[in-house]
Design a protein around this motif. Structure first.
Motif, short mmCIF file in Angstrom:
data_model
loop_
_atom_site.label_atom_id
_atom_site.label_comp_id
_atom_site.label_asym_id
_atom_site.label_seq_id
_atom_site.Cartn_x
_atom_site.Cartn_y
_atom_site.Cartn_z
N PRO A 108 0.91 -1.17 0.04
CA PRO A 108 -0.01 0.10 0.02
C PRO A 108 0.85 1.28 -0.01
N ARG B 207 -4.14 14.35 0.62
CA ARG B 207 -4.71 13.18 1.22
C ARG B 207 -3.91 11.92 1.26
N PHE C 104 -2.57 9.79 4.51
CA PHE C 104 -2.55 8.29 4.47
C PHE C 104 -1.18 7.47 4.74
N THR D 81 -4.22 -5.74 6.69
CA THR D 81 -5.40 -5.97 5.74
C THR D 81 -6.02 -4.44 5.74
N ILE D 82 -6.09 -3.69 6.63
CA ILE D 82 -6.83 -2.66 6.68
C ILE D 82 -6.16 -1.56 5.73
N THR D 83 -4.79 -1.47 5.73
CA THR D 83 -4.10 -0.78 4.66
C THR D 83 -4.37 -1.10 3.19
N SER D 84 -4.51 -2.40 3.22
CA SER D 84 -4.71 -3.05 1.74
C SER D 84 -5.89 -2.57 1.10
N ALA D 85 -6.83 -2.76 2.19
CA ALA D 85 -8.30 -2.40 1.74
C ALA D 85 -8.60 -1.13 1.59
N ILE D 86 -7.71 -0.04 2.43
CA ILE D 86 -7.95 1.26 2.29
C ILE D 86 -7.23 2.14 1.23
N SER D 87 -6.25 1.29 0.71
CA SER D 87 -5.46 2.32 -0.23
C SER D 87 -6.16 2.17 -1.65
N LEU E 236 -8.95 3.20 -1.96
CA LEU E 236 -9.99 4.41 -1.77
C LEU E 236 -9.08 5.68 -2.21
N LEU E 237 -7.92 5.65 -2.26
CA LEU E 237 -7.11 6.80 -2.58
C LEU E 237 -7.65 7.27 -4.05
#
Length: 138
Positions: free
Chosen positions: A59, A94, A98, A126-132, A134-135
């Motif tokens: 990420p 943003r 992140f 897992t969270i950072t892979s899921a959120i990235s 969204l950038l």
């Protein structure tokens, strides 16, 4: 390299004598955009390395590539109207946020391991892979 090349081209095009500023708006815009990009790269590199080393590499690398494209958009937008550079600037902020939050999560995970023996590395990755992804949303 693109920014420096564009700055050199505008300098030669505006006055033909190298890097002398004489108040022309085309050169001033290119020069200011180049300076703005140069001033933000140390911060970007610091949070990119911290996020990659302390949290998750994939990420962080994705966010780093996105940041490079966003700075390109900011620079090109700055050459036109100043309002055209605003989306690139806000998008870049943003991405830096992140990467900073990824760094903070990695540091907190280190201290949780050190003091309590709890490892949340899998959850953070897992969270950072899921959120990235969204950038990509503007």
């Amino acid at each position: 390299a693109f920014f420096a090349n564009k700055l050199e081209h505008e300098s030669k095009h505006c006055n033909g004598k190298g890097f002398q500023r004489q108040g022309l708006s085309c050169f001033d815009r290119v020069y200011t955009a180049n300076q703005n990009c140069g001033h933000t790269y140390p911060t970007f590199l610091a949070v990119l390395w911290c996020a990659g080393l302390l949290c998750s590499q994939a990420p962080a690398a994705f966010a780093g590539l996105m940041y490079l494209f966003v700075r390109q958009k900011y620079f090109v937008g700055y050459l036109g109207e100043r309002t055209q550079s605003t989306p690139g600037y806000l998008f870049g902020k943003r991405i830096i946020l992140f990467l900073f939050l990824m760094s903070v999560a990695g540091i907190l995970n280190y201290y949780l391991i050190f003091f309590f023996g709890s490892d949340f590395e899998i959850h953070i990755k897992t969270i950072t892979s899921a959120i990235s992804p969204l950038l990509l949303i503007p």
